[in-house]
Design a protein around this motif. Structure first.
Motif, PDB file in Angstrom:
ATOM      1  N   ILE A 133       0.828  -1.216   0.000  1.00  0.00           N
ATOM      2  CA  ILE A 133       0.000   0.000   0.000  1.00  0.00           C
ATOM      3  C   ILE A 133       0.864   1.269   0.000  1.00  0.00           C
ATOM      4  N   TRP A 188       1.428   5.674   0.698  1.00  0.00           N
ATOM      5  CA  TRP A 188       1.569   6.510   1.891  1.00  0.00           C
ATOM      6  C   TRP A 188       0.484   7.572   2.030  1.00  0.00           C
ATOM      7  N   LYS A 206       2.551  -4.860   3.404  1.00  0.00           N
ATOM      8  CA  LYS A 206       3.667  -3.932   3.572  1.00  0.00           C
ATOM      9  C   LYS A 206       3.170  -2.500   3.422  1.00  0.00           C
ATOM     10  N   GLU A 237       7.054   2.997   2.958  1.00  0.00           N
ATOM     11  CA  GLU A 237       8.186   3.265   3.850  1.00  0.00           C
ATOM     12  C   GLU A 237       8.069   4.601   4.582  1.00  0.00           C
ATOM     13  N   SER A 281       1.675   3.760  -7.631  1.00  0.00           N
ATOM     14  CA  SER A 281       1.867   4.405  -8.925  1.00  0.00           C
ATOM     15  C   SER A 281       1.610   3.426 -10.082  1.00  0.00           C
ATOM     16  N   LEU A 312      -4.362   2.222  -9.242  1.00  0.00           N
ATOM     17  CA  LEU A 312      -3.199   3.028  -9.621  1.00  0.00           C
ATOM     18  C   LEU A 312      -3.543   4.509  -9.720  1.00  0.00           C
ATOM     19  N   CYS A 372      -5.161   9.601  -5.205  1.00  0.00           N
ATOM     20  CA  CYS A 372      -5.147   9.025  -6.551  1.00  0.00           C
ATOM     21  C   CYS A 372      -6.321   9.520  -7.378  1.00  0.00           C
ATOM     22  N   GLU A 399       0.129  12.753 -13.472  1.00  0.00           N
ATOM     23  CA  GLU A 399      -0.184  12.983 -12.067  1.00  0.00           C
ATOM     24  C   GLU A 399       0.880  13.887 -11.441  1.00  0.00           C
TER      25      GLU A 399
HETATM   26  P1  NAI Z   1       5.100   3.706  -5.360  1.00  0.00           P
HETATM   27  O1  NAI Z   1       4.119   3.167  -6.298  1.00  0.00           O
HETATM   28  O2  NAI Z   1       6.546   3.533  -5.660  1.00  0.00           O
HETATM   29  O3  NAI Z   1       4.872   3.078  -3.900  1.00  0.00           O
HETATM   30  C1  NAI Z   1       3.699   2.490  -3.439  1.00  0.00           C
HETATM   31  C2  NAI Z   1       4.068   1.240  -2.643  1.00  0.00           C
HETATM   32  O4  NAI Z   1       4.672   0.279  -3.496  1.00  0.00           O
HETATM   33  C3  NAI Z   1       5.060   1.455  -1.528  1.00  0.00           C
HETATM   34  O5  NAI Z   1       4.700   0.657  -0.429  1.00  0.00           O
HETATM   35  C4  NAI Z   1       6.367   0.971  -2.129  1.00  0.00           C
HETATM   36  O6  NAI Z   1       7.301   0.566  -1.160  1.00  0.00           O
HETATM   37  C5  NAI Z   1       5.915  -0.181  -2.961  1.00  0.00           C
HETATM   38  N1  NAI Z   1       6.762  -0.556  -4.086  1.00  0.00           N
HETATM   39  C6  NAI Z   1       7.647   0.212  -4.778  1.00  0.00           C
HETATM   40  N2  NAI Z   1       8.229  -0.509  -5.753  1.00  0.00           N
HETATM   41  C7  NAI Z   1       7.701  -1.757  -5.697  1.00  0.00           C
HETATM   42  C8  NAI Z   1       7.883  -2.946  -6.463  1.00  0.00           C
HETATM   43  N3  NAI Z   1       8.720  -2.989  -7.502  1.00  0.00           N
HETATM   44  N4  NAI Z   1       7.161  -4.032  -6.133  1.00  0.00           N
HETATM   45  C9  NAI Z   1       6.280  -4.004  -5.115  1.00  0.00           C
HETATM   46  N5  NAI Z   1       6.081  -2.902  -4.356  1.00  0.00           N
HETATM   47  C10 NAI Z   1       6.776  -1.797  -4.644  1.00  0.00           C
HETATM   48  O7  NAI Z   1       4.787   5.206  -5.133  1.00  0.00           O
HETATM   49  P2  NAI Z   1       5.823   6.318  -4.607  1.00  0.00           P
HETATM   50  O8  NAI Z   1       7.181   6.163  -5.180  1.00  0.00           O
HETATM   51  O9  NAI Z   1       5.750   6.322  -3.166  1.00  0.00           O
HETATM   52  O10 NAI Z   1       5.188   7.618  -5.240  1.00  0.00           O
HETATM   53  C11 NAI Z   1       5.544   8.005  -6.569  1.00  0.00           C
HETATM   54  C12 NAI Z   1       4.353   8.510  -7.305  1.00  0.00           C
HETATM   55  O11 NAI Z   1       3.392   7.484  -7.395  1.00  0.00           O
HETATM   56  C13 NAI Z   1       3.591   9.642  -6.644  1.00  0.00           C
HETATM   57  O12 NAI Z   1       4.146  10.874  -6.925  1.00  0.00           O
HETATM   58  C14 NAI Z   1       2.246   9.484  -7.247  1.00  0.00           C
HETATM   59  O13 NAI Z   1       2.215  10.096  -8.499  1.00  0.00           O
HETATM   60  C15 NAI Z   1       2.087   8.009  -7.399  1.00  0.00           C
HETATM   61  N6  NAI Z   1       1.313   7.400  -6.296  1.00  0.00           N
HETATM   62  C16 NAI Z   1       0.031   7.085  -6.525  1.00  0.00           C
HETATM   63  C17 NAI Z   1      -0.728   6.570  -5.509  1.00  0.00           C
HETATM   64  C18 NAI Z   1      -2.140   6.216  -5.716  1.00  0.00           C
HETATM   65  O14 NAI Z   1      -2.874   6.065  -4.757  1.00  0.00           O
HETATM   66  N7  NAI Z   1      -2.583   6.014  -6.922  1.00  0.00           N
HETATM   67  C19 NAI Z   1      -0.202   6.376  -4.180  1.00  0.00           C
HETATM   68  C20 NAI Z   1       1.193   6.679  -4.053  1.00  0.00           C
HETATM   69  C21 NAI Z   1       1.893   7.189  -5.085  1.00  0.00           C
END
Ligand code: NAI
Length: 781
Positions: free
Chosen positions: A164, A166, A190, A193, A243, A265, A298, A393
Motif C-alpha cells: 500500500i 503513503w 507492507k 516506507e 503508482s 493506480l 489518486c 499525475e
Molecule cells: P510507489 O508506487 O513507488 O509506492 C507504493 C508502494 O509500493 C510502496 O509501499 C512501495 O514501497 C511499494 N513498491 C515500490 N516498488 C515496488 C515494487 N517494484 N514491487 C512491489 N512494491 C513496490 O509510489 P511512490 O514512489 O511512493 O510515489 C511516486 C508517485 O506514485 C507519486 O508521486 C504518485 O504520483 C504516485 N502514487 C500514486 C498513488 C495512488 O494512490 N494512486 C499512491 C502513491 C503514489
C-alpha cells in the motif's frame, strides 16, 4: 492582538491537537519497531527512520525486511489460513467486529499518529480517514457473516500479499485487510516506507483484540520488500495501490504465476463544471477534490474543465477561495492544508511545476512554515490538453485548468488521458449530469460532489488506473475464487493428414472482420484433418495485421455498448434460432473434426448457452447502494470495451459461444480466435451471425496460432481485456504483455473448465464482461 484586530483579519488562533498519547505509544514500543509476524513483533533490526514531514523530527526507527522475514511472514499466514477459514463466517465476523470496535476506541490515537507520520491535517485523519477505516471493518464484518449464504460457490483465495502507499496509510490498509479477512484469507501487508506507523499500531490493536496469530502479518521496508511479497511463490493473491509505473512492474512480475491481481493506480481525474452549476458549491467541492490531503490522492480532481461562459468568474472565485485556505501545522485543528509526505515528493512536485513555462500560475500567497515539507496550493490555467501537466499525475496541491464549450467537448477532454479513475460532474441540470456520467471513462463518478467514499461503494479504475474494485460486493470477488477447479488442461494437438484437393467445390477460407469476410493478409491457410487423417477443409492463418484490422473494426462498433439489453437479447435469441436451423451441419462438422458423436450435444449446449446470455442481457443489472452520506451510489454495470477472446480448444462451437455470449450480452465487442486444433466451425458460425442482425464489427473471428497471436492481442493498446481458455499454455505471455495498457486479463493458467457444465457460463463470465462503475448522485434529504 485586540478583539478588533481579530475581527478584522479573521485569523484563527492555533488549536493544536494533543499528541502526547501518540508519543507515549511510540515510547512504549521503544521507538524502534520490528515486523509483526505470527501475532508478535520481531526484534528491531537494520532499518530506516520514519519522520514527521511537518517538522522533520524523527518519530521512530523501522526495520527493513529481508527475504527471510518475508518468508517467515508468508509461512505464518499460510499456517493460519486454514483454521481462519474454518472458523466460518460468523466466527470471522466477530473478529472483524472486534477490530472495528477497538479502532473506534482508539480513534484519536490512530488519527494523531496518522497525522504525525503522514502530514495530513488532523481534521481529515480524525473526520474522514478514521471513520472510513472503522466503517470498512464494520461493513466487512457483515460480509463475513453473509459469505456462506450469499456466496455459496466461492472460497477464500489463500494468502494475500498486499502493498500500500503513503497517502492514506490506515485507510488503504483497511481497504485491503478487511475484505481479505472477511472472506477467510490471511495477509502479509507492507505499508509504504514513509508511513508505516499506523500499520504497526493496527497490528498492536489486532493483538489486543485477540485476532488469531498469523492472520495479519505486517512487514516494513521499501519497494524491494514489496517486490519480495508480490513475487513470493506461496502468495496466492496480490493487491497493490500505488503508482501506475510500479503497478505495471507488478503485472509483469506476477505474469503466469496464477496469482490473482488487483491494481489501484494513478489518475488525472477531471472535475467538470457546467455553466449551470451552483458555482459556490462547485468551488467548495473543488477544495475537497484537489486540496484534500494536499492533493496526494489518486482520485484527486486535479484537472478542472470549466465551461467557457463561466470560466472567468469561476477562476476568480477559486483564487479568492484559495487565499482563505489555511496551511500549516497538520496537528492544528484549524488547518486546511498540511504537509507533503516527504521532501522527495516536494521536490517531485516543484520540478514538475517549475518545468512548466506555459499557462498562468497562481499560488496562494502565504508564509509557509519554515521547516517541514510544505507546498502552496497552486492553480495553473491556460494549458493545452496535451501538456504534460494536463496528462500526468502531479500528486500535490496543484490544479490545472482548461475550458470547454459544449458537453461533447467536455466528455472528449475528460477522456483525454490514459487514466480512468474518477470524475466529478457539476450541473444543476441532472439530465445533463446523468447524460455525461456514463460517457466519461472512469470507475467512479461524483455528480455534484467529490472525493466521497464508502465501504458499500466500489472504488477502482479503468484503463491505466488499474483493475479490480475495493468495497461493495464487487470488492469481494478478488478475495474469493470458485470452489474447486484444480485439474490441469492437457494440450490438444491438431490432427494431421495428407494435404490435397478437397472434396466437392473448394471453399476459399476467409476471416470474419467488421461483419464481412476478409482474405487473410498473409494469404496463408492451414489444412484441417479428421482424426483419421481425412482432409476436411482449410482455415486461414491470421497474422498481426489481420488482428489489428479486427481490433479496429471492433473499436468502430462502439455503438453496440449503447444498445439496450432487450435489443441485445433479441439478437442472441435470433442467433440461437439460426444455429438451431443448421444444427445438423454443425454437429456433423464437429464430429468429423473430433471423431466420436459429441457434436449433437455440443450444438444443443451452444443453443442453450445463447439462450442463457439472451436471458441475462437485460437482467445482469447494477445496484443502488445505500451510503451513509447524503446521496446514493449507483453501481452500474458498464461494458469493458473490446475483448480479445482466445477460445477453448476442446469445444470448438460451445467454446466460441461461451466467450461471445457474455461479452456481447453486456455490450462489449469481441475479437475471437477460434479453437486452434478444431477451427472449422468458425466459418459456418459467422454465417449464423450474418443472418442474425448483429451489427458489423461487434463480433470478429480469426483463425490461427494461439501462441503467435496471443502476445500481439495482449500488447494491443486498443484492446481492453484478453480472455484465454486456450490449451496452448499462453497465460503467462498474455499477462506479461498486457502490462502495456494494463488491460484486464482472464486466463485459465492451464486449468480445466468443463464447458458443458454450469462452470462454463454465468456470473463469473458476466462479471468479467463488465466493470462496476460507481456513480454517486444526490438523493434524499
Ligand atoms: P510507489 O508506487 O513507488 O509506492 C507504493 C508502494 O509500493 C510502496 O509501499 C512501495 O514501497 C511499494 N513498491 C515500490 N516498488 C515496488 C515494487 N517494484 N514491487 C512491489 N512494491 C513496490 O509510489 P511512490 O514512489 O511512493 O510515489 C511516486 C508517485 O506514485 C507519486 O508521486 C504518485 O504520483 C504516485 N502514487 C500514486 C498513488 C495512488 O494512490 N494512486 C499512491 C502513491 C503514489
Amino acid at each position: 492582538m485586540s478583539v478588533k484586530e481579530i475581527f478584522e483579519t479573521m485569523n484563527y488562533g492555533p488549536a493544536p491537537e494533543d499528541a502526547s498519547e501518540a508519543f507515549a505509544w511510540l515510547v512504549d514500543q521503544g521507538d524502534r519497531f520490528g515486523h509483526f509476524i505470527d501475532g508478535d513483533f520481531t526484534s528491531p533490526d537494520e532499518g530506516f527512520l520514519s519522520r514527521n514531514p511537518a517538522n522533520g523530527e524523527t518519530l521512530a526507527t523501522l526495520t527493513q525486511a529481508t527475504q527471510a522475514d518475508v518468508d517467515t511472514a508468508v509461512e505464518a499466514a499460510r499456517k493460519a489460513q486454514g483454521k481462519w477459514a474454518r472458523l466460518g463466517g460468523h466466527g470471522r465476523a466477530k473478529h472483524l467486529y472486534a477490530i472495528a470496535r477497538i479502532l473506534q476506541r482508539n480513534a484519536r490515537l490512530c488519527a494523531v499518529l496518522e497525522t504525525l507520520d503522514n502530514g495530513k491535517p488532523i481534521r481529515e485523519s480524525r473526520d474522514i480517514d478514521l471513520p472510513l477505516v472503522q466503517r470498512h471493518f464494520y461493513y466487512h464484518a457483515g460480509m463475513a457473516q453473509l459469505m456462506e449464504s450469499e456466496l455459496p460457490d466461492r472460497e477464500p483465495v489463500g494468502v494475500c500479499g498486499q502493498v500500500i502507499p503513503w497517502n492514506f496509510p490506515l485507510l488503504m490498509l483497511a481497504w485491503k485487510v478487511a475484505p481479505a479477512l472477511a472472506m477467510g484469507n490471511t495477509v502479509v501487508l507492507k505499508p509504504a516506507e514513509y508511513t508505516s506507523l499506523t500499520a504497526l499500531l493496527f497490528a498492536d490493536l489486532c493483538r489486543q483484540a485477540g485476532l488469531p496469530k498469523g492472520v495479519v502479518n505486517i512487514v516494513t521496508g521499501d519497494g524491494a520488500v514489496g517486490e519480495m511479497i508480490v513475487t513470493h511463490p506461496d502468495v496466492d493473491k496480490v493487491a497493490f495501490t500505488g503508482s501506475t509505473e510500479v503497478g505495471r512492474r507488478i503485472r509483469q512480475a506476477t505474469a503466469g504465476s496464477g496469482k490473482a491481481l488487483t491494481l489501484e493506480l494513478g489518475g488525472k481525474s477531471p472535475y467538470v463544471v457546467f455553466e449551470d452549476a451552483d458555482l459556490d458549491s462547485a468551488i467548495e467541492g473543488l477544495v475537497d477534490a484537489i486540496w484534500f490531503n494536499q492533493g496526494q490522492v489518486c482520485c484527486a480532481g486535479s484537472r478542472l474543465l470549466v465551461q467557457e461562459g463561466v470560466a472567468e468568474r469561476f477562476h476568480d472565485k477559486l483564487r479568492a477561495r484559495m487565499q482563505s485556505l489555511r496551511i500549516g501545522n497538520p496537528l492544528d485543528k484549524c488547518i486546511d492544508v498540511g504537509a507533503i509526505v516527504d521532501p522527495v515528493q516536494v521536490r517531485a512536485i516543484s520540478e514538475m511545476v517549475e518545468g512548466c513555462t506555459e499557462g498562468e500560475r497562481f499560488s496562494v500567497a502565504t508564509d509557509l512554515p519554515e521547516s517541514g515539507c510544505f507546498y502552496p496550493p497552486t492553480l495553473i490555467t491556460g494549458l493545452a490538453p496535451s501538456h504534460r501537466l494536463m496528462q500526468e499525475e502531479i500528486f500535490g496541491p496543484v490544479l490545472v485548468s482548461t475550458t470547454f464549450r459544449t458537453p461533447d467537448e467536455a466528455v472528449q477532454l475528460a477522456n483525454n488521458t490514459r487514466y480512468g479513475l474518477a470524475a466529478s460532474v457539476w450541473s444543476e441540470n441532472l439530465n445533463l449530469a446523468l447524460d455525461i456520467a456514463p460517457r466519461i471513462e472512469a470507475g467512479v463518478i461524483w455528480v455534484n460532489g467529490s472525493n466521497m467514499f464508502d465501504a458499500a461503494a466500489g472504488f477502482g479504475g479503468v484503463r491505466e488506473s488499474g483493475f479490480g474494485r475495493e468495497g461493495g460486493w464487487e470488492g469481494l470477488r478478488a478475495y474469493t475464487r470458485p470452489v474447486g477447479r484444480t485439474r490441469q488442461l492437457a494440450g490438444i494437438e491438431p490432427n494431421t493428414g495428407e494435404n490435397g484437393p478437397a472434396e466437392g467445390i473448394d471453399r476459399t477460407p476467409k476471416l470474419y472482420i467488421g461483419g464481412k469476410q476478409a482474405r487473410p493478409d498473409g494469404g496463408y491457410s492451414r489444412a484441417v484433418f479428421s482424426p483419421r487423417g481425412k482432409l476436411l477443409g482449410q482455415v486461414p492463418e491470421a497474422n498481426r495485421k489481420d488482428l489489428r484490422n479486427a481490433v479496429e473494426a471492433a473499436r468502430g462498433a462502439g455503438a453496440w455498448g449503447r444498445t439496450s439489453g432487450h435489443q441485445r437479447a433479441q439478437i442472441l435469441y435470433y442467433m440461437a434460432e439460426n444455429l438451431s436451423a443448421r444444427a445438423d451441419d454443425f454437429a456433423h462438422k464437429i464430429n468429423e473434426m473430433k471423431g466420436g458423436r459429441s457434436g449433437e450435444k455440443e450444438v444443443e449446449a451452444s443453443i442453450r448457452r445463447l439462450f442463457t446470455y439472451a436471458a441475462w442481457a437485460d437482467k445482469f443489472d447494477g445496484q443502488a447502494r445505500g451510503v451513509p452520506i447524503r446521496g446514493i451510489a449507483l453501481a452500474m454495470r458498464a461494458p469493458v470495451g473490446v475483448i480479445g477472446a482466445i477460445c477453448p480448444d476442446e469445444a470448438p462451437l460451445l467454446g466460441m459461444v461461451s466467450m461471445m455470449g457474455p461479452a456481447i450480452a453486456m455490450g462489449n465487442r469481441v475479437v475471437m480466435l477460434a479453437s486452434e486444433p478444431y477451427p472449422l466451425v468458425y466459418a459456418d458460425f459467422y454465417q449464423v451471425l450474418d443472418t442474425s442482425d448483429l451489427p458489423g464489427g461487434v463480433v470478429n473471428i480469426l483463425t490461427g496460432k494461439h501462441g503467435t497471436l496471443a502476445p500481439v492481442m495482449a500488447a494491443h493498446m486498443d484492446v481492453d481485456a484478453v480472455w484465454s481458455f486456450s490449451s496452448s499454455g499462453i497465460s503467462e505471455v498474455i499477462e506479461r504483455e498486457s502490462a502495456g495498457n494494463l488491460k484486464r486479463t482472464w486466463v485459465n493458467n492451464g486449468l480445466v473448465r468443463d464447458w458443458f457444465l454450469a462452470e462454463g457460463e454465468g456470473r463469473d463470465f458476466l462479471e468479467a464482461a463488465t466493470e462496476v462503475k460507481t456513480i454517486w448522485v444526490p438523493y434524499g434529504a
